[in-house]
Write a protein that holds these residues in place. Structure first.
Motif, short mmCIF file in Angstrom:
data_model
loop_
_atom_site.label_atom_id
_atom_site.label_comp_id
_atom_site.label_asym_id
_atom_site.label_seq_id
_atom_site.Cartn_x
_atom_site.Cartn_y
_atom_site.Cartn_z
N MET A 123 0.86 -1.18 0.00
CA MET A 123 0.00 0.00 0.00
C MET A 123 0.89 1.22 0.00
O MET A 123 1.87 1.29 0.74
CB MET A 123 -0.92 -0.01 1.21
N GLU A 124 0.54 2.18 -0.84
CA GLU A 124 1.37 3.37 -1.02
C GLU A 124 0.60 4.61 -0.58
O GLU A 124 -0.53 4.83 -0.99
CB GLU A 124 1.75 3.49 -2.50
N ASN A 125 1.23 5.38 0.31
CA ASN A 125 0.66 6.64 0.76
C ASN A 125 1.80 7.65 0.85
O ASN A 125 2.42 7.81 1.91
CB ASN A 125 -0.03 6.48 2.11
N ASN A 126 2.11 8.26 -0.27
CA ASN A 126 3.21 9.23 -0.35
C ASN A 126 4.56 8.60 0.00
O ASN A 126 5.45 9.30 0.51
CB ASN A 126 2.94 10.46 0.53
N ASN A 127 4.70 7.30 -0.20
CA ASN A 127 5.97 6.63 0.08
C ASN A 127 6.40 5.71 -1.07
O ASN A 127 7.09 4.71 -0.86
CB ASN A 127 5.91 5.86 1.41
N ALA A 146 -3.84 6.11 -6.23
CA ALA A 146 -5.05 6.01 -5.40
C ALA A 146 -6.33 6.18 -6.22
O ALA A 146 -7.32 5.48 -5.97
CB ALA A 146 -4.98 7.03 -4.27
N ALA A 159 -7.51 -0.25 0.49
CA ALA A 159 -6.67 0.81 -0.05
C ALA A 159 -7.53 1.98 -0.53
O ALA A 159 -7.18 3.15 -0.32
CB ALA A 159 -5.79 0.29 -1.19
N GLN A 188 -8.75 4.07 2.36
CA GLN A 188 -7.69 4.90 2.94
C GLN A 188 -7.08 5.88 1.94
O GLN A 188 -6.17 6.62 2.28
CB GLN A 188 -6.59 3.99 3.52
N HIS A 189 -7.56 5.85 0.69
CA HIS A 189 -7.04 6.71 -0.38
C HIS A 189 -5.56 6.43 -0.65
O HIS A 189 -4.76 7.33 -0.83
CB HIS A 189 -7.25 8.20 -0.06
N TYR A 190 -5.22 5.12 -0.68
CA TYR A 190 -3.85 4.67 -0.94
C TYR A 190 -3.75 4.15 -2.36
O TYR A 190 -4.71 3.63 -2.93
CB TYR A 190 -3.46 3.54 0.00
#
Length: 159
Positions: free
Chosen positions: A9-13, A68, A147, A150-152
């Motif tokens: 899962m990606e959230n600004n990373n 996202a 995802a 969570q907006h991921y």
């Protein structure tokens, strides 16, 4: 040993994940990634197409990224995709069992992806589909829905 599909899962990373600095995968769908890709050529649950490919230092087979917004678009479709009659229509057990007899020159890119699945001739429908594929597929559906909540984004590494 087959080639497995691992989701993060990606959230600004995204850069951290691509560099291998994020150790905890959100989901490992083992070798089912190739069967799922073949089942859903119209829905990039397994985004192993060139348009989603990103450079990564951690995999030789490829990393594929869904932002996202794309994850949210796919997640909206998940309730319909989960319906048993729709899933059954996408399962082609006979084709999978006969894949090793196919002329490779006649296969398109999506069909070639399915060859990454190491199916044995003696595997039964229940062993492959009910006990192996469907549990991984439902976990993947759950991942997309989580995802999206969570907006991921999601990153798939094929390793």
């Amino acid at each position: 040993m087959g080639i497995t599909g691992v989701y993060y899962m990606e959230n600004n990373n995204l850069e951290e994940i691509l560099a291998g600095r994020v150790q905890e995968a959100a989901l490992d769908i083992d070798k089912t990634w190739s069967l799922i890709a073949g089942m859903f050529p119209d829905v990039p649950l397994v985004p192993a197409q060139e348009q989603y490919k990103v450079d990564s230092a951690v995999t030789e087979y490829g990393s594929f990224y869904l932002p996202a917004e794309k994850v949210a678009q796919i997640a909206v479709q998940i309730p319909g995709l989960r319906q048993p009659e729709r899933l059954e229509g996408r399962i082609d057990f006979e084709k999978w069992t006969n894949m090793h007899n196919t002329d490779l020159d006649t296969l398109d890119e999506q069909a070639l992806i399915m060859l990454a699945f190491p199916m044995r001739d003696d595997e039964t429908y229940e062993e492959l589909v009910d006990e192996y594929l469907l549990p991984h597929l439902h976990s993947l559906f759950d991942l997309f829905e989580e995802a999206a909540r969570q907006h991921y984004g999601l990153l798939l590494n094929i390793v």
